[in-house]
Design an enzyme around this catalytic site. Structure first.
Site, PDB file in Angstrom:
ATOM      1  N   PRO A 164       0.896  -1.302  -0.202  1.00  0.00           N
ATOM      2  CA  PRO A 164       0.136  -0.119   0.008  1.00  0.00           C
ATOM      3  C   PRO A 164       0.874   1.230  -0.066  1.00  0.00           C
ATOM      4  O   PRO A 164       0.519   2.405  -0.286  1.00  0.00           O
ATOM      5  CB  PRO A 164      -0.669  -0.138   1.169  1.00  0.00           C
ATOM      6  CG  PRO A 164      -0.799  -1.679   1.502  1.00  0.00           C
ATOM      7  CD  PRO A 164       0.591  -2.241   1.208  1.00  0.00           C
ATOM      8  N   TYR A 165       1.881   1.237   0.675  1.00  0.00           N
ATOM      9  CA  TYR A 165       2.955   2.399   0.622  1.00  0.00           C
ATOM     10  C   TYR A 165       3.536   2.626  -0.883  1.00  0.00           C
ATOM     11  O   TYR A 165       3.543   3.932  -1.250  1.00  0.00           O
ATOM     12  CB  TYR A 165       4.211   2.071   1.581  1.00  0.00           C
ATOM     13  CG  TYR A 165       5.108   3.291   1.531  1.00  0.00           C
ATOM     14  CD1 TYR A 165       4.857   4.599   2.190  1.00  0.00           C
ATOM     15  CD2 TYR A 165       6.237   3.465   0.801  1.00  0.00           C
ATOM     16  CE1 TYR A 165       5.629   5.373   2.451  1.00  0.00           C
ATOM     17  CE2 TYR A 165       7.220   4.477   0.734  1.00  0.00           C
ATOM     18  CZ  TYR A 165       6.779   5.417   1.711  1.00  0.00           C
ATOM     19  OH  TYR A 165       7.721   6.574   1.691  1.00  0.00           O
ATOM     20  N   VAL A 166       3.698   1.623  -1.359  1.00  0.00           N
ATOM     21  CA  VAL A 166       4.169   1.765  -2.692  1.00  0.00           C
ATOM     22  C   VAL A 166       3.090   2.314  -3.609  1.00  0.00           C
ATOM     23  O   VAL A 166       3.253   3.306  -4.524  1.00  0.00           O
ATOM     24  CB  VAL A 166       4.675   0.203  -3.523  1.00  0.00           C
ATOM     25  CG1 VAL A 166       4.870   0.376  -4.954  1.00  0.00           C
ATOM     26  CG2 VAL A 166       5.720  -0.057  -2.894  1.00  0.00           C
TER      27      VAL A 166
END
Length: 261
Positions: A164-166
């Protein structure tokens, strides 16, 4: 020739800059650099004690900074910080939207929903909130301005951070480019700072918890080391200043060469 940068030949001196995620790391380093160039700095982050300490340090060094505790995921908090800039200094001329949050080491299928929500809220909603409150002020002033959004090399490729950070950092780059395209003809420049692995508070914590993480984090980098926060902050300050007047919608790598290989 008159450049549509929202700044005169004096650069950032006397201008007002808002910095989010200012309580530590890249944000705190940038706040000190902006103040050293003569800018009035509005500091925003959740930790009030850290902000007040930083504002005091900047003041002791001859600079000007106002702390505005708040959470970028809360629209009202961001609105208050923008209003403080105008009320205290008469304008908002630039912004460094730097607040972010992430994780490492958890596979996509094992990540909890609340972690996903927090990552997307801080990194995407936070930048969205900042843009939608900062841009109306810049438009109303009619003098243009510059906005820098902290993205990450994760905005271009998978880095080892959680999925999700990517995805969130890809979204930040998309917001940056869309805003640049929409407001460029009105003198507002919007660029993304594609930071590589940096010795921030978040990274230092992960390094203590995950054996071998530092070696993995620098493996792709040509320089084979982590950045100091000030090294990244210098580029953010430059992107907010008149020297970068013909840059907008750019994804600027400050990554020790990660994106070169």
């Amino acid at each position: 020739m008159e450049l549509s940068t929202g700044r005169g030949p004096e650069g950032l001196s006397g201008r007002t800059v808002m910095v989010t995620g200012a309580s530590s790391g890249i944000g705190a380093a940038a706040a000190r650099l902006f103040a050293a160039q003569g800018a009035n700095v509005v500091l925003m982050a959740r930790r009030e004690d850290r902000l007040r300490e930083l504002a005091a340090d900047i003041g002791a060094a001859g600079g000007t900074a106002v702390p505005v505790p708040g959470d970028v995921t809360e629209s009202a908090d961001v609105e208050r910080a923008v209003a403080t800039a105008v009320d205290a200094f008469g304008s908002l001329d630039a912004a460094f939207n730097n607040a972010g949050w992430g994780m490492m080491g958890t596979p996509l299928h094992q990540l909890a929903e609340d972690a996903y929500d927090r990552i997307m809220d801080v990194n995407v909603r936070g930048v969205w909130n900042c843009l939608r409150h900062q841009i109306p002020v810049l438009l109303s002033q009619g003098t243009g301005g510059a906005i820098v959004n902290t993205c990450s090399t994760a905005g271009q490729f998978a880095t080892g951070a959680v999925a999700p950070y990517v995805a969130a950092k890809h979204a930040v780059l998309g917001l940056t480019r869309a805003a640049a395209a929409e407001y460029g003809d009105q003198g507002i420049r919007v660029n993304a700072l594609m930071a590589g692995s940096t010795r921030t508070e978040l990274i230092e914590g992960a390094l203590r918890e995950i054996p071998g993480l530092e070696e993995a984090a620098v493996a792709r980098a040509v320089q084979k080391r982590l950045a100091d926060p000030e090294e990244v902050a210098r580029v953010a300050v430059w992107l907010c200043g008149p020297e970068s007047s013909f840059m907008t919608g750019a994804a600027v790598p400050v990554d020790g060469g990660c994106s070169a290989v």
